[in-house]
Enzyme design. Sequence first.
Site, PDB file in Angstrom:
ATOM      1  N   HIS A 437     104.996-113.471  47.122  1.00  0.00           N
ATOM      2  CA  HIS A 437     104.500-112.262  48.024  1.00  0.00           C
ATOM      3  C   HIS A 437     105.593-110.965  48.236  1.00  0.00           C
ATOM      4  O   HIS A 437     105.168-109.969  47.722  1.00  0.00           O
ATOM      5  CB  HIS A 437     104.226-112.729  49.392  1.00  0.00           C
ATOM      6  N   GLU A 438     106.775-111.550  48.535  1.00  0.00           N
ATOM      7  CA  GLU A 438     107.870-110.421  48.591  1.00  0.00           C
ATOM      8  C   GLU A 438     107.910-109.657  47.137  1.00  0.00           C
ATOM      9  O   GLU A 438     108.220-108.664  47.263  1.00  0.00           O
ATOM     10  CB  GLU A 438     109.244-110.884  49.161  1.00  0.00           C
ATOM     11  N   HIS A 441     105.753-107.130  46.052  1.00  0.00           N
ATOM     12  CA  HIS A 441     105.809-105.867  46.738  1.00  0.00           C
ATOM     13  C   HIS A 441     106.669-104.947  45.866  1.00  0.00           C
ATOM     14  O   HIS A 441     106.782-103.606  45.461  1.00  0.00           O
ATOM     15  CB  HIS A 441     106.846-105.822  48.080  1.00  0.00           C
TER      16      HIS A 441
END
EC number: 3.4.24.-
Length: 643
Positions: A437-438, A441
């Site tokens: 998820h991170e 980004h």
Amino acid sequence: MHGLLLAGLLALPLNVLAHPTESHSSGISRRAIDITSYRLPQISKYTKSDAVPKQDDESFTTSSTGDDNVSSGDYVTTATDWLKKTLPKATYRLVNDHYIGDSGIGHVHFRQTAHGIDIDNTDFNVNIGRDGKVFSFGNSFYDGEIPKANPMVKRDFSDPVNALQGAIQTLNLPVTAKPENVKAKPVEGKENFKFEGTSGAFSDPKAQLVYLQKDGGLVLSWKVETDIGDNWLLTYVDANKNDKVHSVVDYVSAAEYKVYPWGINDPTEGNRTSIHLPWFKTLSTDWHIDGKGWYSTTRGNNAIAQENPTGGPEYENNYRPKSPLFIFKYPYSEAMTPPSSYRDASITQLFYTTNVYHDVLYILGFNEKAGNFQVNNWNKGGVGGDFAILNSQDGSGVNNANFATPPDGQPGRMRMYTWNASTPERDGCFEAGIVIHEYTHGVSNRLTGGPANSRCLAALESGGMGEGWSDFFATAIRLKAGDTRATDYTMGEWASNRPNGIRKYRYSTNLTTNPHMYVDADGLTSVHAIGTIWASMLYELLWNLIDKHGKGNVTKVRPVLKNGVPTDGRHLAMKLVLDGMALQPCLPNFVQARDAILDADKVLTQGSNKCEIWKAFAKRGLGVGAVFNPSKRTGSNELPAGC
């Protein structure tokens, strides 16, 4: 910070956590400042491929091999001519981050100027097809009256040091900048400075004089850049009234290894195992070399991983495991406590997961030219010097994670925290979905608007899609062989110790389990809430493509491509979403991002998945008749003719 955004925080609203988030006081949210009230306006337009006016034959044809020499008659010239034709009165500059993606589409980006000064939130992106013609384009150029007076003539603006102090005072930043100590040192570019003599920031603050498009006009502003750890900010301070802030962008949006292998999301799904030489042999190097030497620790061309118990900016000299034989095998069990007792295993897991993801994304098109994270780009384009800094057990917070994404050429930074909603507490590095998820980004911020522009997800709906993309990739990667479209998934379930995860609904194709529709975004102010709606649509897309093309062998890490097209529906969905990011305009909305995915399929497969894509979006209200309005969206379940 999301892409110069601090993107992340698995970004949890505090009310979904079992315990409140704790952190040192550097974070903006912890200093009683709501920077979301300073978001950039959402003003982009996207002209999809079938809406582009008919063009005469062009002399240049982009090369599917990725040959992107810039010369007379090439794709950059074609893009420039298109901009001149579309907006003949505009003044602008070419942003030096153009490239030809692995799908054969040339991506060219421009920034509008006035009196030689950037209008910072104006962008024009042109996508050139394999036939040398304009395929699609995005536009957020200012079409109003340009101020007649050139501020450079009378020097009618404040000193940059005053602007820095204005940003610090207005946002209550933990930075000290005493006038008698601070010096604004000119750097390359017009009215562009780096500040020396400050304290409290992770790096020297910067300022550049720009215009900002706001409320139908242009305001002269100092763009002040401050990296304070949990936030990496671009603060647009009025160039005459330094106590007035017009807008804020946050870049931070949340050998042999014994690890939870790729596809195992967390300790509930499987066991740790020893993995030998996990990198893809056909990529540039293994994970421990960057062209300057070998590193017998968790450092290499793509990433550098270490513990960071203080939560500070230092990382070079922080602890990381070392193994002269490149055997990174360390003990870990869920019962071990405190987290520092298994720091070697945590750092190794974080290094492994991130590197595998880097390699998977590379195969799918997020490579050097597209702005990926590498120290050495091996003369393949893009700007090097920017591996991902990975902080395990970061002491700046708990119950969360974040990723800071500055422009290409500057390292991204991931901060992974421990979670105290269980006993003993849990380490987010062991939940792959959080790491993926991170890191996503960083991907979405580099691809949207071009690698040199990290503020293209700073609007509310754009930032929401940033969260949605991150959830989507984390979910797609954890699919199991026996999964079907009836399989539901959560986010952050293990780390947060919440059976239903940290989102409002599970990701599901069942409208009873997850009833999210496009119009649900009305009135929402949380990027994570908006992101759940977007990811729910992408989950529909994922299963529509899997039902058509299969999910492939999910135990195999490397995507299989034939003529540049993934052979299974899972990786095809990921590829189309990535390619759509590169096509869409800066600060996109749902409708524009949907159209960009359709255009990506038109390039990649000649539109053979058009109906599967439309059915996914229309099911949740983003059909043909859907219209974006930030306060009152129009939903539609309508499909185009033929679907």
